[in-house]
Write a protein that holds these residues in place. Structure first.
Motif, PDB file in Angstrom:
ATOM      1  N   SER A  38       0.818  -1.220   0.000  1.00 14.93           N
ATOM      2  CA  SER A  38       0.000   0.000   0.000  1.00 14.93           C
ATOM      3  C   SER A  38       0.849   1.267   0.000  1.00 14.93           C
ATOM      4  CB  SER A  38      -0.946   0.001   1.199  1.00 14.93           C
ATOM      5  OG  SER A  38      -0.209  -0.029   2.400  1.00 14.93           O
ATOM      6  N   LEU A  39       2.081   1.180   0.508  1.00 13.68           N
ATOM      7  CA  LEU A  39       2.975   2.344   0.459  1.00 13.68           C
ATOM      8  C   LEU A  39       3.415   2.650  -0.962  1.00 13.68           C
ATOM      9  CD1 LEU A  39       5.298   1.552   3.485  1.00 13.68           C
ATOM     10  CD2 LEU A  39       3.543   3.332   3.371  1.00 13.68           C
ATOM     11  N   VAL A  40       3.642   1.620  -1.735  1.00  8.04           N
ATOM     12  CA  VAL A  40       4.159   1.774  -3.091  1.00  8.04           C
ATOM     13  C   VAL A  40       3.058   2.047  -4.100  1.00  8.04           C
ATOM     14  CG1 VAL A  40       5.346   0.563  -4.956  1.00  8.04           C
ATOM     15  CG2 VAL A  40       6.172   0.357  -2.627  1.00  8.04           C
ATOM     16  N   TRP A  41       1.962   1.318  -4.008  1.00 10.82           N
ATOM     17  CA  TRP A  41       0.927   1.390  -5.030  1.00 10.82           C
ATOM     18  C   TRP A  41      -0.334   2.106  -4.554  1.00 10.82           C
ATOM     19  CZ3 TRP A  41       3.420   0.718  -9.176  1.00 10.82           C
ATOM     20  CH2 TRP A  41       4.428  -0.227  -9.266  1.00 10.82           C
ATOM     21  N   GLY A  42      -0.200   3.027  -3.603  1.00  6.63           N
ATOM     22  CA  GLY A  42      -1.347   3.792  -3.135  1.00  6.63           C
ATOM     23  C   GLY A  42      -1.903   4.697  -4.229  1.00  6.63           C
TER      24      GLY A  42
END
Length: 108
Positions: A38-42
């Motif tokens: 979720s940090l990368v593909w938010g």
């Protein structure tokens, strides 16, 4: 002599027919779930940052040490400080320049 006709069957589906959706479902469970997804593909993350973060977290950034492992000649020193051999850990966490960047971010 009786010859049977060859038949191609895609076993992940009950019908035996291939589809992109069935292939995705068949191979998706093999991939490891990661905590940083979720940090990368938010939805509010800029795509070029997502790609860079993905490379960072997956360990695929092409640093000097990785290039040399592949037999590609590259300069020895870190591109930022020129002192240490460039590696993932040095470039993002140990280099004096990147340490200053992290300190600046931490103080915001």
């Amino acid at each position: 002599m009786y010859l049977e006709k060859d038949l191609v069957v895609w076993t992940p589906t009950s019908s035996g027919e291939f589809s992109t959706k069935s292939a995705y479902r068949a191979f998706n469970h093999i991939l490891n779930k990661v905590v940083w997804h979720s940090l990368v593909w938010g939805k509010f993350v800029i795509p070029k940052y997502s790609f860079t973060f993905w490379q960072l977290f997956s360990g695929s950034i092409q640093t000097v040490d990785r290039l040399r492992q592949k037999g590609i000649p590259a300069a020895n020193g870190c591109v930022l400080c020129g002192n240490q051999r460039e590696s993932f850990l040095h470039l993002f966490f140990e280099c004096r320049y990147s340490s200053k960047v992290w300190q600046g971010i931490k103080n915001i």
